[in-house]
Enzyme design. Structure first.
Site, PDB file in Angstrom:
ATOM      1  CE  LYS A 115      -3.875  46.421  21.692  1.00 52.63           C
ATOM      2  NZ  LYS A 115      -2.597  47.007  21.273  1.00 52.63           N
ATOM      3  CE  LYS A 197      -6.645  43.169  11.521  1.00 53.82           C
ATOM      4  NZ  LYS A 197      -6.145  44.541  11.563  1.00 53.82           N
ATOM      5  CE  LYS A 200       1.791  42.752  14.017  1.00 50.43           C
ATOM      6  NZ  LYS A 200       1.357  43.744  15.002  1.00 50.43           N
TER       7      LYS A 200
HETATM    8  P1  AMP Z   1      -1.463  45.119  12.939  1.00 52.43           P
HETATM    9  O1  AMP Z   1      -0.798  43.786  12.702  1.00 52.43           O
HETATM   10  O2  AMP Z   1      -2.884  44.959  13.378  1.00 52.43           O
HETATM   11  O3  AMP Z   1      -0.646  46.023  13.789  1.00 52.43           O
HETATM   12  O4  AMP Z   1      -1.588  45.831  11.524  1.00 52.43           O
HETATM   13  C1  AMP Z   1      -0.499  46.331  10.805  1.00 52.43           C
HETATM   14  C2  AMP Z   1      -0.923  46.550   9.367  1.00 52.43           C
HETATM   15  O5  AMP Z   1      -1.222  45.318   8.725  1.00 52.43           O
HETATM   16  C3  AMP Z   1      -2.167  47.419   9.214  1.00 52.43           C
HETATM   17  O6  AMP Z   1      -1.992  48.287   8.116  1.00 52.43           O
HETATM   18  C4  AMP Z   1      -3.262  46.447   8.934  1.00 52.43           C
HETATM   19  O7  AMP Z   1      -4.240  46.980   8.107  1.00 52.43           O
HETATM   20  C5  AMP Z   1      -2.555  45.318   8.226  1.00 52.43           C
HETATM   21  N1  AMP Z   1      -3.196  44.064   8.577  1.00 52.43           N
HETATM   22  C6  AMP Z   1      -3.060  43.392   9.743  1.00 52.43           C
HETATM   23  N2  AMP Z   1      -3.792  42.272   9.749  1.00 52.43           N
HETATM   24  C7  AMP Z   1      -4.434  42.232   8.550  1.00 52.43           C
HETATM   25  C8  AMP Z   1      -5.351  41.323   7.960  1.00 52.43           C
HETATM   26  N3  AMP Z   1      -5.758  40.243   8.596  1.00 52.43           N
HETATM   27  N4  AMP Z   1      -5.809  41.598   6.721  1.00 52.43           N
HETATM   28  C9  AMP Z   1      -5.396  42.701   6.075  1.00 52.43           C
HETATM   29  N5  AMP Z   1      -4.540  43.596   6.574  1.00 52.43           N
HETATM   30  C10 AMP Z   1      -4.058  43.371   7.800  1.00 52.43           C
END
Ligand code: AMP
Ligand code: TRP
Length: 332
Positions: A115, A197, A200
């Site tokens: 970041k 991955k 968002k």
């Molecule tokens: P984040 O959106 O990266 O802050 O992630 C928040 C939660 O959502 C975490 O527990 C991640 O493991 C899950 N998560 C986010 N993106 C994915 C994805 N593409 N596949 C599976 N889990 C996700």
């Protein structure tokens, strides 16, 4: 005994709209764990502030995320659902833990390195100490397990190190938590670059499906999802795009990849994609409907997050008081 259940804590930042990655990889699992664990789920609004946010959007997204947790089936009677900033103990404990965390440790965090490279000069001190606030989130609740994506493993390691350091310097204060990298939850990949991955924070809206995307948008995004020219619906490394769609479908229907492969023997990508899109639409429609209803019911929403903050504060303050006392701060 009330304390016999293991404690789970997790949080999602309200820094972007939630995707089906968040839904299938995190929230749906939380729902499946709610009867067997003592769970705390928060919207980590203070973490979102580590990068510039539009205040009106932050407010709207924080509430929307709470509504999504509820609409997905998290029962506020079985889980403690709250907003991080409503429990001031998180900020206070973060300061205390900051005094036990080394600059070197924080400099080694890959998320910070990534970041800060993108942000250059304007990287905030908050972004640097972000993992310490996360450690506070976790340690205040005597958490056993922290369900997160693998990208958060390093942060959990730091929380463990800080807990052990504090326990050794003073006396046992914190439970040392474990990461819980879901084998239950799917890892959903980017629809345009399936090596990455789904996130968002991606700049290309075609690369993700939001939980709140309308049906026609979902259909369009799935029809545009990158595949290959092999032409066989198969779960393999050579076909990351198709494999991802198989994962998504499987995470929704509960079918194994092999079962899906079999069902689509001799059937083309167009039909397969259309079925995946319909499965997503069917899964998300009731959730979307519920979210809209909840957001209109302000008193109910308020009762959920206020109750949650009250329950969370009780536990968090007990741990915070212990920390303060051991450090030599005068009890109030
Ligand atoms: P984040 O959106 O990266 O802050 O992630 C928040 C939660 O959502 C975490 O527990 C991640 O493991 C899950 N998560 C986010 N993106 C994915 C994805 N593409 N596949 C599976 N889990 C996700
Ligand atoms: N840093 C986590 C993420 O980006 C969010 C988070 C903040 C978190 N505090 C937490 C996750 C405590 C689990 C536990 O995904």
């Amino acid at each position: 005994m009330e304390n016999a259940k293991k404690v789970i804590l997790s949080g999602i930042q309200p820094s972007g709209d939630l995707t089906i990655g968040n839904y299938l990889g995190a929230i749906k699992n939380w729902v499946s764990l709610q009867d067997d664990y003592d769970s705390y789920y928060c919207v980590v609004d203070l973490h979102a502030l580590t990068v510039r946010q539009n205040p009106a959007e932050l407010r709207a997204r924080t509430l929307k995320n709470i509504a999504i947790y509820l609409a997905s089936g998290l029962d506020p009677a079985k889980n403690t659902i709250f907003i991080q900033s409503h429990v001031p103990a998180h900020s206070e404990a973060a300061w205390l833990l900051n005094c036990f965390c080394y600059m070197g440790e924080l400099s080694r965090m890959t998320q910070f390195k990534d970041k800060s490279q993108k942000l250059g000069e304007s990287v905030s001190a908050g972004l640097f100490t972000y993992p310490v606030l996360m450690a506070a989130d976790i340690l205040l609740y005597n958490t056993d397990l922290v369900p997160v994506g693998s990208d958060q493993k390093q942060h959990i390691e730091l929380a463990r190190d800080l807990a052990i350091r504090f326990n050794n310097l003073y006396s046992p204060t914190f439970k040392v938590p474990d990461a819980y990298i879901g084998n239950v939850g799917a890892r959903i990949m980017d629809l345009q670059e399936p090596q990455k991955k789904m996130s968002k924070s991606s700049e290309n809206p075609n690369s993700y499906i939001l939980i709140m995307d309308p049906p026609d948008v979902i259909r369009k995004k799935i029809s545009r999802a990158v595949t290959d020219d092999i032409g066989v619906v198969r779960f393999s490394e050579e076909q990351p795009g198709i494999s991802n769609l198989i994962s998504i479908l499987g995470a929704i229907t509960g079918e194994k990849p092999q079962e899906i492969e079999k069902k689509y023997e001799g059937i083309g990508y167009a039909q397969f994609k259309s079925d995946v899109a319909e499965a997503i639409v069917e899964e998300l429609s009731p959730v979307q409907e519920k979210v809209k209803q909840l957001l209109e019911d302000k008193p109910y929403m308020e009762s959920v997050y206020k109750n949650g903050a009250e329950k969370a504060s009780y536990v968090a303050n007990k741990t915070l008081r212990k920390m303060q006392k051991k450090l030599g701060l005068i009890p109030r």
